[in-house]
Design an enzyme around this catalytic site. Structure first.
Site, PDB file in Angstrom:
ATOM      1  N   MET A 200      39.999  63.948  56.642  1.00 14.27           N
ATOM      2  CA  MET A 200      40.686  65.103  57.270  1.00 14.27           C
ATOM      3  C   MET A 200      39.518  66.429  57.262  1.00 14.27           C
ATOM      4  O   MET A 200      38.871  66.589  56.264  1.00 14.27           O
ATOM      5  CB  MET A 200      41.706  65.489  56.458  1.00 14.27           C
TER       6      MET A 200
ATOM      7  N   GLY B  59      50.323  58.010  59.169  1.00 13.17           N
ATOM      8  CA  GLY B  59      51.254  58.738  60.197  1.00 13.17           C
ATOM      9  C   GLY B  59      52.518  59.078  59.371  1.00 13.17           C
ATOM     10  O   GLY B  59      53.342  58.285  59.476  1.00 13.17           O
ATOM     11  N   ASP B  60      52.843  60.533  58.759  1.00 14.92           N
ATOM     12  CA  ASP B  60      53.939  60.869  58.394  1.00 14.92           C
ATOM     13  C   ASP B  60      54.502  60.562  56.914  1.00 14.92           C
ATOM     14  O   ASP B  60      55.730  60.645  56.742  1.00 14.92           O
ATOM     15  CB  ASP B  60      55.083  60.796  59.394  1.00 14.92           C
TER      16      ASP B  60
ATOM     17  N   CYS C 255      40.400  60.984  66.974  1.00 15.22           N
ATOM     18  CA  CYS C 255      40.505  62.256  66.999  1.00 15.22           C
ATOM     19  C   CYS C 255      41.066  62.791  68.535  1.00 15.22           C
ATOM     20  O   CYS C 255      40.383  62.445  69.485  1.00 15.22           O
ATOM     21  CB  CYS C 255      39.266  63.036  66.804  1.00 15.22           C
TER      22      CYS C 255
HETATM   23  C1  LIG Z   1      43.435  69.004  58.682  1.00 12.17           C
HETATM   24  C2  LIG Z   1      43.208  67.581  59.411  1.00 12.17           C
HETATM   25  C3  LIG Z   1      41.932  67.095  59.746  1.00 12.17           C
HETATM   26  C4  LIG Z   1      41.838  65.972  60.247  1.00 12.17           C
HETATM   27  N1  LIG Z   1      40.517  65.419  60.326  1.00 12.17           N
HETATM   28  C5  LIG Z   1      40.357  64.298  60.777  1.00 12.17           C
HETATM   29  C6  LIG Z   1      39.132  63.515  60.813  1.00 12.17           C
HETATM   30  O1  LIG Z   1      38.139  64.112  60.518  1.00 12.17           O
HETATM   31  N2  LIG Z   1      39.045  62.408  61.194  1.00 12.17           N
HETATM   32  C7  LIG Z   1      40.336  61.629  61.311  1.00 12.17           C
HETATM   33  O2  LIG Z   1      40.174  60.136  61.728  1.00 12.17           O
HETATM   34  N3  LIG Z   1      41.313  62.005  61.379  1.00 12.17           N
HETATM   35  C8  LIG Z   1      41.740  63.264  61.042  1.00 12.17           C
HETATM   36  N4  LIG Z   1      42.815  63.930  60.851  1.00 12.17           N
HETATM   37  C9  LIG Z   1      44.109  63.002  61.299  1.00 12.17           C
HETATM   38  C10 LIG Z   1      44.660  62.324  59.824  1.00 12.17           C
HETATM   39  O3  LIG Z   1      43.432  61.440  59.351  1.00 12.17           O
HETATM   40  C11 LIG Z   1      45.934  61.384  60.105  1.00 12.17           C
HETATM   41  O4  LIG Z   1      45.512  60.423  60.879  1.00 12.17           O
HETATM   42  C12 LIG Z   1      47.061  62.458  60.493  1.00 12.17           C
HETATM   43  O5  LIG Z   1      47.092  63.469  59.937  1.00 12.17           O
HETATM   44  C13 LIG Z   1      48.159  61.458  60.319  1.00 12.17           C
HETATM   45  O6  LIG Z   1      48.403  61.176  58.918  1.00 12.17           O
HETATM   46  P1  LIG Z   1      49.290  62.115  58.257  1.00 12.17           P
HETATM   47  O7  LIG Z   1      50.691  62.175  58.672  1.00 12.17           O
HETATM   48  O8  LIG Z   1      49.182  61.137  56.683  1.00 12.17           O
HETATM   49  O9  LIG Z   1      48.694  63.494  57.826  1.00 12.17           O
HETATM   50  C14 LIG Z   1      42.986  65.320  60.570  1.00 12.17           C
HETATM   51  C15 LIG Z   1      44.372  65.575  60.066  1.00 12.17           C
HETATM   52  C16 LIG Z   1      44.418  66.981  59.519  1.00 12.17           C
HETATM   53  C17 LIG Z   1      45.983  67.384  59.244  1.00 12.17           C
END
Ligand SMILES: Cc1cc2nc3c(=O)[nH]c(=O)nc-3n(C[C@H](O)[C@H](O)[C@H](O)COP(=O)(O)O)c2cc1C
Length: 330
Positions: A19, A205-206, A102
């Site tokens: 992230m 995801g989620d 991304c």
């Molecule tokens: C603040 C933020 C920054 C993120 N930066 C990246 C990143 O650098 N590389 C990446 O593959 N995904 C990035 N993501 C996506 C997350 O890795 C993840 O795939 C997405 O948030 C869904 O998962 P979650 O619902 O558990 O948050 C980012 C997400 C957030 C919220």
């Protein structure tokens, strides 16, 4: 047991998602301490690394205590990505992860990140060449597809596996969805159920409750869960999930003392890493999350986010511990 290359992980490992501006060394260390089995850096631009841009280079810093750690890189140019592998290897990560997910316009418009989902052959070639360039395990993080009409993730995952990708993490949304709607884990389960797949398939995801992590494990049959947003301000989420898996019960609330301790250590690690000025500045964004829910907290939050001197921030933590000692988190 789940393995990424030769790296042995426990059953159903929990991975800290990459992230941007969040998954830095202090945050990764806190998540690791609280049960994350693998942590990833935020994405690092291959073009930035090649130009030796200080901001990109700093993102390669990793510490022994966080292992196993993956450095995630993004880019679309074959030569740049290969040169990037050579640069990244000097930081000695355990894993190199390629960002093919991304959704941000400035990234996809250059064909990088999720942009590559429009050109599966290039995605495969890039992965193949990167695998050949390094002895480290190469993993991929991607989305279901470019849009709803072009979801070919079962085929994509198999092709990446066949060129040597050692694990795949799949965010259950398309690029077109960005972060809208609910993540769909069904196509991820289809990837896992493909009898030809033998590398770990991690779902993403989620996941924001231990129950959802359990659902991903038991109903979708995935090999592990990658957790992003639920860990922001809550590095304890990993421990909460593991406790639930072990006991079927929820871990009690995280106490004020634990929260203050995390905030303190986060700040100290940031200062040790980036120096006083940047350390103080960059940790500010985390305090609201650590102390969310405490009533009449504004005065203390303001001290934490406006002081330039770490002594004042540490003093604010002490004050919070004193003033809110009776507050019960839920
Ligand atoms: C603040 C933020 C920054 C993120 N930066 C990246 C990143 O650098 N590389 C990446 O593959 N995904 C990035 N993501 C996506 C997350 O890795 C993840 O795939 C997405 O948030 C869904 O998962 P979650 O619902 O558990 O948050 C980012 C997400 C957030 C919220």
């Amino acid at each position: 047991m789940v393995k990424i290359g030769d790296i042995e992980l426990p059953d159903f490992p929990l991975l800290l998602a990459p992230m941007e501006d969040v998954s830095d060394p202090p945050f990764r260390a806190l998540c690791k301490e609280q049960g994350a089995d693998v942590v990833y850096t935020e994405f690092v631009s291959s073009e930035g690394l090649i130009r030796n841009a200080a901001k990109s280079v700093m993102k390669l810093d990793i510490y022994e205590k966080e292992r196993p750690v993956g450095i995630q890189i993004f880019g679309a140019n074959m030569e740049s990505m290969l040169q990037t592998i050579d640069i990244v290897e000097k930081s000695n990560p355990d894993i190199i992860d390629i960002n093919f997910g991304c959704p941000v316009k400035k990234v996809v418009s250059k064909g990088a990140g999720a942009g590559i989902l429009k050109d599966i052959c290039l995605m495969e070639q890039l992965t193949a060449e990167m695998v050949k360039r390094t002895n480290l395990p190469v993993t991929v993080k991607t989305r279901l597809g470019w849009d709803h009409d072009s979801i070919k993730i079962v085929e994509v995952a198999e092709r990446l596996q066949d060129v040597g990708c050692k694990a795949i993490s799949i965010h259950g949304r398309t690029r077109a969805q960005m972060y809208k709607g609910d993540a769909d884990w069904k196509p991820i389960a289809e990837v896992k159920n493909n009898p030809r797949m033998h590398i770990p398939v991690f779902g993403n995801g989620d996941i924001d409750t231990p129950e959802k992590a359990m659902l991903m494990r038991d109903s979708y049959g995935l090999d592990g869960a990658m957790i992003g947003r639920a860990s922001i301000g809550n590095p304890w989420f990993f421990k909460q999930v593991k406790h639930f898996f072990e006991t079927g019960e929820h871990l009690g609330p995280i106490s004020l003392a634990e929260r203050v301790d995390a905030a303190r250590r986060h700040l100290q690690m940031a200062i040790d890493w980036k120096g006083e000025t940047l350390g103080v500045f960059e940790t500010r964004r985390h305090y609201t999350n650590y102390f969310r829910g405490i009533p009449h907290f504004k005065k203390y939050r303001m001290k934490m986010v406006t002081s330039d001197d770490s002594k004042d921030v540490f003093a604010a933590f002490d004050e919070v511990l004193d003033v809110f000692s009776d507050y019960q988190f839920v």
